[in-house]
Design a protein around this motif. Structure first.
Motif, PDB file in Angstrom:
ATOM      1  N   ASP A  51       0.818  -1.204   0.000  1.00  0.00           N
ATOM      2  CA  ASP A  51       0.000   0.000   0.000  1.00  0.00           C
ATOM      3  C   ASP A  51       0.860   1.265   0.000  1.00  0.00           C
ATOM      4  O   ASP A  51       0.346   2.369   0.092  1.00  0.00           O
ATOM      5  CB  ASP A  51      -0.911  -0.010   1.228  1.00  0.00           C
ATOM      6  N   LEU A  53       2.709   2.300   2.354  1.00  0.00           N
ATOM      7  CA  LEU A  53       2.908   2.902   3.678  1.00  0.00           C
ATOM      8  C   LEU A  53       4.382   2.785   4.054  1.00  0.00           C
ATOM      9  O   LEU A  53       4.898   3.551   4.857  1.00  0.00           O
ATOM     10  CB  LEU A  53       2.048   2.189   4.733  1.00  0.00           C
ATOM     11  N   SER A  74      -1.365   7.815  -4.744  1.00  0.00           N
ATOM     12  CA  SER A  74      -2.772   8.117  -4.492  1.00  0.00           C
ATOM     13  C   SER A  74      -3.678   7.176  -5.294  1.00  0.00           C
ATOM     14  O   SER A  74      -4.747   6.795  -4.813  1.00  0.00           O
ATOM     15  CB  SER A  74      -3.068   9.578  -4.803  1.00  0.00           C
ATOM     16  N   ARG A  77      -3.542   3.609  -3.655  1.00  0.00           N
ATOM     17  CA  ARG A  77      -4.315   3.489  -2.417  1.00  0.00           C
ATOM     18  C   ARG A  77      -5.808   3.410  -2.656  1.00  0.00           C
ATOM     19  O   ARG A  77      -6.553   2.949  -1.798  1.00  0.00           O
ATOM     20  CB  ARG A  77      -3.967   4.641  -1.473  1.00  0.00           C
ATOM     21  N   LYS A  78      -6.260   3.881  -3.827  1.00  0.00           N
ATOM     22  CA  LYS A  78      -7.674   3.698  -4.160  1.00  0.00           C
ATOM     23  C   LYS A  78      -7.938   2.241  -4.512  1.00  0.00           C
ATOM     24  O   LYS A  78      -9.025   1.726  -4.293  1.00  0.00           O
ATOM     25  CB  LYS A  78      -8.047   4.583  -5.357  1.00  0.00           C
ATOM     26  N   ILE A  82      -6.637  -1.409   3.100  1.00  0.00           N
ATOM     27  CA  ILE A  82      -6.115  -2.228   4.192  1.00  0.00           C
ATOM     28  C   ILE A  82      -7.014  -2.101   5.408  1.00  0.00           C
ATOM     29  O   ILE A  82      -7.432  -1.003   5.770  1.00  0.00           O
ATOM     30  CB  ILE A  82      -4.697  -1.792   4.631  1.00  0.00           C
ATOM     31  N   GLY A 103     -12.882   8.085   3.830  1.00  0.00           N
ATOM     32  CA  GLY A 103     -12.062   7.797   2.652  1.00  0.00           C
ATOM     33  C   GLY A 103     -12.649   8.417   1.391  1.00  0.00           C
ATOM     34  O   GLY A 103     -11.934   9.009   0.582  1.00  0.00           O
ATOM     35  N   ILE A 107     -11.003  11.457  -1.332  1.00  0.00           N
ATOM     36  CA  ILE A 107     -10.695  11.464  -2.758  1.00  0.00           C
ATOM     37  C   ILE A 107     -11.604  12.437  -3.511  1.00  0.00           C
ATOM     38  O   ILE A 107     -11.653  12.435  -4.736  1.00  0.00           O
ATOM     39  CB  ILE A 107     -10.764  10.046  -3.381  1.00  0.00           C
ATOM     40  N   LEU A 154     -14.100   3.199  -0.772  1.00  0.00           N
ATOM     41  CA  LEU A 154     -13.165   3.662  -1.802  1.00  0.00           C
ATOM     42  C   LEU A 154     -13.192   2.750  -3.030  1.00  0.00           C
ATOM     43  O   LEU A 154     -12.440   2.954  -3.972  1.00  0.00           O
ATOM     44  CB  LEU A 154     -11.745   3.714  -1.217  1.00  0.00           C
TER      45      LEU A 154
ATOM     46  N   ASP B 221      -1.486   5.498   9.942  1.00  0.00           N
ATOM     47  CA  ASP B 221      -1.414   4.536   8.836  1.00  0.00           C
ATOM     48  C   ASP B 221      -2.796   4.299   8.232  1.00  0.00           C
ATOM     49  O   ASP B 221      -2.952   4.269   7.010  1.00  0.00           O
ATOM     50  CB  ASP B 221      -0.861   3.190   9.340  1.00  0.00           C
ATOM     51  N   ASP B 224      -3.730   7.283   6.140  1.00  0.00           N
ATOM     52  CA  ASP B 224      -2.962   7.263   4.892  1.00  0.00           C
ATOM     53  C   ASP B 224      -3.555   6.247   3.931  1.00  0.00           C
ATOM     54  O   ASP B 224      -3.740   6.516   2.750  1.00  0.00           O
ATOM     55  CB  ASP B 224      -1.508   6.851   5.175  1.00  0.00           C
ATOM     56  N   ALA B 225      -3.832   5.048   4.468  1.00  0.00           N
ATOM     57  CA  ALA B 225      -4.328   3.963   3.630  1.00  0.00           C
ATOM     58  C   ALA B 225      -5.678   4.315   3.028  1.00  0.00           C
ATOM     59  O   ALA B 225      -6.055   3.790   1.993  1.00  0.00           O
ATOM     60  CB  ALA B 225      -4.433   2.676   4.440  1.00  0.00           C
ATOM     61  N   ARG B 226      -6.411   5.225   3.697  1.00  0.00           N
ATOM     62  CA  ARG B 226      -7.699   5.623   3.138  1.00  0.00           C
ATOM     63  C   ARG B 226      -7.569   6.956   2.390  1.00  0.00           C
ATOM     64  O   ARG B 226      -8.485   7.767   2.363  1.00  0.00           O
ATOM     65  CB  ARG B 226      -8.743   5.721   4.244  1.00  0.00           C
ATOM     66  N   CYS B 227      -6.400   7.149   1.813  1.00  0.00           N
ATOM     67  CA  CYS B 227      -6.183   8.259   0.882  1.00  0.00           C
ATOM     68  C   CYS B 227      -6.232   9.642   1.503  1.00  0.00           C
ATOM     69  O   CYS B 227      -6.508  10.625   0.816  1.00  0.00           O
ATOM     70  CB  CYS B 227      -7.173   8.228  -0.284  1.00  0.00           C
ATOM     71  N   LYS B 233      -8.699  19.363  -2.062  1.00  0.00           N
ATOM     72  CA  LYS B 233      -9.463  18.457  -2.922  1.00  0.00           C
ATOM     73  C   LYS B 233     -10.495  17.638  -2.148  1.00  0.00           C
ATOM     74  O   LYS B 233     -11.182  16.807  -2.714  1.00  0.00           O
ATOM     75  CB  LYS B 233      -8.539  17.475  -3.671  1.00  0.00           C
TER      76      LYS B 233
END
Lengths: 273, 271
Positions: A51, A53, A74, A77-78, A82, A103, A107, A154, B221, B224-227, B233
């Motif tokens: 991912d 990270l 970016s 990650r979409k 995780i 999430g 985006i 997402l 984390d 981050d993982a969920r964007c 934006k």
């Protein structure tokens, strides 16, 4: 097509032995892979690398053919969601729907679409009646289902569950296993199920066993469970059903290492009658 | 024992007050606080208390919950009251000893202070009972938006606040657990001299801090993982809207403030 591909990937946390050591691993699109290993085997590092990270020290990681890098992060990650271990430290918001929205908000989706996605994600994990509930009042299994929903919002194509069941009671573990199985079947999501509960590997099409940052065993779960002695050297105990099969064989009943309780029951019934 | 602190705890029912726009609820709270500090006589406080009671009824918050919020500050309030009773001074002296003096004025003033503080606490907790931390911070974010103009990190601040609020119950549970664990090992947290008790807190505080840092890491984390990538934006699922409810509440609060200002300059029963 390969959903995830690790080519000769190495990573270490500071000095010391690498957590992931020249790892080659891939998962096909739509596959359900269980990643097994005791603590410190590098299985969580695998999830974090996939991912972005963590950034690999060497080698290449591709997600649907795109290399994971600062630039593609970016988009990656979409595609890759995780779900982590601790049900209490993943939610950002206090209410279920606000957290699932997080999430999707990140985006930049329009409001109506976020609303639709919350509905979809909560339906998919069976938490729709709890849409406006307070997360801190839910059970562990429910919290993790909300975490899964937060990732689903997402619309990822790959879902990684990084020991997501390890802090749950047996009932919570069953809830998560059922939800993930359904998502894999109905939403065609590629699943990487990282766990140290051997039973849960039975959900998967394929299981890999990690030890010291390397993949040491690979194959169908039933086949892996057949190699008891080898598993023990990696500090992994057989699932209870595997132990039963083994004892039956030792007792002279020809039970193969089967996948499910039903199959085992059928075999025993046949032997007895 | 720590569960008693109900601050930051949303009470999930649907009510008139719950559905008010959080931005205006914050503004109303500030207006209410200003009003009770402008109040000079019991009548003014009485009107404020009546309005607050009305709000509690409409918010469908059980009385027990409201009282619990008061209990947390009870000691502070009584302490303030005691000091004022003995040191306020005044004309009608009931009792005196050295510099200590209990007077009619002192008692009235203390009572006034106690009511004022209680109103303050109840009103603030009414806000947190009826507003989810998320919409509260949405409200704050929206109210602070003009500051973006001078490059003030409004979104980040709002997110920090909402996460802090969300982790309050978790950290409380954790504190309870650690206290239990330390007690099981023979730690003595409830007795001894104050200095001893403060020292006894250290073995509770350190594991708590460690676990808070670990959680922060994990949450980072997960975000981050969920964007998550800051406020740019980003869209918002929940939009704030001014409705007829807000209008009614606005009129009531405006009436209260106006009434109290009038009473301040044209007192009916001056204290």
């Amino acid at each position: 097509m390969k959903a995830i591909e690790f080519r000769d990937v190495t990573f270490s946390y500071g000095e010391g032995a690498p957590a992931v050591n020249h790892l080659n691993f891939s998962a096909e699109e739509g596959e359900f892979v269980a990643v097994l290993g005791h603590n410190g085997s590098g299985k969580s590092t695998l999830a974090r690398l996939a991912d972005g990270l963590l950034t690999a020290d060497g080698g290449e990681i591709r997600v649907f053919g795109n290399p994971v890098s600062e630039k593609t992060l970016s988009d990656i990650r979409k595609d890759v969601g995780i779900v982590f271990q601790n049900p209490d430290s993943q939610a950002v918001a206090s209410l279920v729907e606000d957290d699932v929205a997080f999430g999707a908000e990140n985006i930049g989706l329009p409001r109506e679409e976020i609303g639709r996605r919350i509905g979809f994600a909560l339906r998919a994990v069976g938490m729709e009646p709890y849409r406006t509930a307070t997360i801190s009042r839910l059970s562990g299994g429910q919290k993790q289902r909300v975490a899964i929903a937060g990732v689903l919002a997402l619309k990822p194509r790959i879902m990684i569950l990084d020991e997501s069941t390890s802090m749950l009671d047996p009932r919570g573990r069953r809830e998560i296993a059922e939800v993930v199985k359904r998502l894999h079947r109905e939403e065609k999501i590629t699943v990487l199920f990282i766990t140290h509960f051997m039973e849960e590997a039975l959900l998967a099409d394929r299981a890999v066993v990690m030890n010291r940052g390397e993949i040491v065993m690979e194959g169908a779960p039933a086949e892996i469970f057949g190699r008891h002695e080898e598993l023990l050297t990696y500090n992994l105990a057989l699932p209870r059903i595997g132990v039963i099969c083994k004892r039956l064989r030792e007792g002279g009943i020809a039970a193969a290492d089967t996948l499910g309780i039903e199959e085992l029951a059928k075999e025993i019934a046949e032997c007895v009658s | 024992m720590l569960k008693d602190v109900s601050f930051g705890q949303y009470y999930p029912v649907s009510s008139f007050v719950h559905r008010l726009d959080p931005r205006f609820k914050i503004v109303f709270l500030i207006a209410f606080i200003v009003a009770i500090f402008l109040a000079k006589e019991f009548l003014a406080l009485g009107i404020a208390a009546a309005l607050l009671l009305l709000a509690i009824l409409f918010a469908r918050i059980p009385a027990g919950k409201v009282l619990r919020s008061v209990r947390g500050v009870l000691f502070l309030v009584l302490f303030t009251a005691a000091i004022n009773i003995f040191f306020h001074g005044g004309e009608t002296v009931y009792w005196s000893y050295g510099i200590l003096q209990v007077t009619k004025e002192g008692i009235l003033f203390s009572a006034f202070l106690v009511i004022r503080l209680f109103l303050l606490v109840v009103c603030s907790s009414l806000l947190t009972y009826t507003t989810t931390p998320v919409s509260l911070t949405d409200g704050i974010e929206s109210l602070l938006t003009p500051l973006k103009w001078v490059h003030f990190p409004v979104h980040e601040l709002a997110l920090i606040m909402s996460i802090a609020l969300r982790f309050i119950p978790i950290l409380m549970d954790e504190t309870d657990r650690i206290i239990g664990a330390q007690k099981a090992r023979g730690a003595n947290l409830d007795s001894g001299s104050p200095a001893k008790r403060i020292r006894a807190i250290v073995p509770v505080l350190i594991p708590l801090l460690l676990s808070a840092f670990r959680r922060a890491d994990e949450l980072g984390d997960a975000m981050d993982a969920r964007c998550y990538s800051g406020g740019k934006k980003r869209t918002k699922y929940k939009k704030l809207r001014f409705t007829w409810r807000d209008l009614i509440a606005f009129l009531l609060i405006a009436g209260l403030v106006a009434g109290i200002v009038v009473l301040r300059y044209f007192p009916v029963f001056p204290v």
